[in-house]
Design an enzyme around this catalytic site. Structure first.
Site, PDB file in Angstrom:
ATOM      1  CB  VAL A  18      -0.736  -0.012   1.227  1.00  0.00           C
ATOM      2  CG1 VAL A  18      -1.767   1.256   1.355  1.00  0.00           C
ATOM      3  CG2 VAL A  18      -1.812  -1.166   1.249  1.00  0.00           C
ATOM      4  CG  ASP A  37       9.126  -0.118   5.918  1.00  0.00           C
ATOM      5  OD1 ASP A  37       7.810  -0.158   5.774  1.00  0.00           O
ATOM      6  OD2 ASP A  37       9.636  -0.914   7.144  1.00  0.00           O
ATOM      7  CB  THR A  87      -4.714  -3.365  10.573  1.00  0.00           C
ATOM      8  OG1 THR A  87      -5.257  -3.156   9.177  1.00  0.00           O
ATOM      9  CG2 THR A  87      -4.337  -1.881  11.081  1.00  0.00           C
ATOM     10  CB  THR A 122      -8.191  -2.530   6.769  1.00  0.00           C
ATOM     11  OG1 THR A 122      -7.972  -2.302   5.345  1.00  0.00           O
ATOM     12  CG2 THR A 122      -9.783  -3.001   6.907  1.00  0.00           C
ATOM     13  CB  CYS A 262      -8.125  -7.381   2.004  1.00  0.00           C
ATOM     14  SG  CYS A 262      -7.318  -5.818   2.020  1.00  0.00           S
ATOM     15  NE  ARG A 333       0.497  -8.547   2.916  1.00  0.00           N
ATOM     16  CZ  ARG A 333       0.027  -7.469   2.576  1.00  0.00           C
ATOM     17  NH1 ARG A 333       0.084  -6.386   3.491  1.00  0.00           N
ATOM     18  NH2 ARG A 333      -0.377  -7.155   1.226  1.00  0.00           N
TER      19      ARG A 333
END
Length: 426
Positions: A18, A37, A87, A122, A262, A333
């Site tokens: 992102v 980062d 998240t 999110t 997601c 992920r």
């Protein structure tokens, strides 16, 4: 007063799928942008023009002019902070907001009057104002909503999808008030060509984001349940869906593994908040239970097919092709392919995992799995095509079958080779 609109000096925190494309796009649009980062190795690679996720080309990294930093001191002087950290969920399926809190703790010392903080991660409705806001205020000594301006603009990144990039997808923006919302719009408008949707409140935008993937999760859960039923009836699920799809309003969802950052995660954020309010969301959680068991279902179907052929499970060799959560990307992920491997290992099997997209060291570290560099030919009792990478579709069913012994089981989870191309599919 801080500089307004596209005169802000912007810091993007979290340079993953992102944050990195966003930081590059903002800099390319002429906005003064720092990409931050905490992973120093990642920052060093970005400075050399290499994105380990393969989402941004070296040419784009070099041309954009983004300044990459791993030292928080480089955040000094920034007036707008965009948080794009992960998240995830915990093992107990509850929101893990620590990365978000850590980002807030990092930027708090560098906030000055009229600093604006935009969350892209999110979250469930209320997190930006009730979780992030107090941390920012407490550690900066500034007054929330007065000295510190809050905003929320959820990411809509789809890894590995060049067609739906940052600039091509309508972006939701929201803020604590209209003036702050105008400021958010001035930042994103130059890079999001598809347009911006101004939500009525931060919580509205948070809720909109979390239901986007919850809706998709439930639709996939429905066809996954169809698959579970039809397998007991001896029916081919994709044939049934093809027939049903001749009706104009039948939605074209297909069964599959539901992982990633997601769809397999976001519903738990919404259900967590709902349960805090005293409401148990039965439908959403039922969908999650179905989707979370599909890896085990695939393993059991394969085991039954092997046993039907008289195979000794402890000696059977299985090849799992693909480990990422979706095709044509390096993102692992929350991949549910890991569930297949774990379940096969529970039956004393030691499957080979092959994926040309993944970094072997990161898979070994994250999942304890060491992928093979190249599959052997003619040695496998079963082959699972778990991810529809272009390399596998280009090979075709015959070439993949050649990796197995004569009569080996070919399980095509995504149905990419058609009914005649595989022995099993969802």
């Amino acid at each position: 007063m801080a500089k307004q609109g596209n005169q802000d000096r912007i810091a993007v925190l979290g340079l993953g799928y992102v944050g990195l494309p966003l930081a590059v796009a903002l800099a390319r649009a002429g906005l003064d942008t720092v990409g931050f980062d905490t992973d120093s190795t990642h920052i060093a690679a970005l400075r050399q023009g290499h994105d380990r996720n393969g989402e941004v080309s070296g040419a784009s990294l070099r041309a954009a002019g983004t300044r990459f930093a791993d030292d928080p001191a480089d955040l000094e002087g920034c007036t707008a902070f965009i948080i794009a950290v992960p998240t995830p969920i915990t093992d107990a399926k509850t929101p893990d907001l620590e990365p978000l809190r850590a980002a807030c703790r990092t930027i708090a010392p560098y906030l000055h009057k009229d600093a604006m903080v935009v969350v892209e991660s999110t979250v469930y409705p209320g997190v930006t104002e009730d979780v992030c806001g107090p941390v920012l205020a407490a550690l900066s000594g500034l007054v929330l909503y007065d000295d510190i301006k809050l905003a929320y603009s959820p990411e809509r990144v789809n890894p590995g999808d060049a067609e739906h990039s940052l600039q091509d997808v309508v972006k939701i923006i929201s803020a604590q008030d209209e003036d702050t919302l105008d400021r958010v719009e001035a930042i994103y408008a130059p890079v999001v060509k598809a347009g911006l949707h101004r939500a009525g409140s931060i919580m509205t935008a948070e809720a909109a984001k979390v239901i986007e993937n919850t809706q998709r999760d439930l639709n996939i859960a429905l066809v996954n349940e169809f698959s579970l039923i039809f397998s007991r009836l001896g029916l081919d699920t994709l044939e049934v869906l093809e027939a049903a799809g001749t009706k104009w309003n039948f939605l074209p969802f297909r069964p599959g593994l539901v992982g990633g950052h997601c769809i397999g995660v976001d519903p738990y954020y919404l259900t967590y908040r709902a349960e805090q309010l005293g409401y148990r969301p039965e439908v959403i959680l039922a969908g999650r239970r179905i989707n979370d068991q599909m890896g085990k279902h695939v393993s059991h179907e394969l085991i039954k097919a092997l046993l039907a052929r008289g195979a000794n499970l402890a000696q059977a060799r299985v090849l799992v092709m693909g480990f990422t959560f979706k095709e044509n990307c390096a993102d692992t992920r929350n991949t549910r392919v890991a569930d297949i491997v774990t379940e096969l290992e529970a039956y004393s099997m030691r499957p080979d995992v092959y994926d040309p997209w993944v970094d072997a060291d990161s898979i070994a570290h994250e999942y304890g799995i060491t992928p093979i560099a190249t599959p052997e030919t003619g040695v496998y009792d079963a082959i699972i095509v778990a991810v529809a990478h272009k390399e596998f579709t280009d090979m075709g069913a015959a070439a993949i079958r050649a990796l197995g012994k004569p009569g080996a089981v070919l399980y095509d989870i995504k149905g990419i080779f058609g009914k005649s191309g595989a022995d099993l599919r969802l």
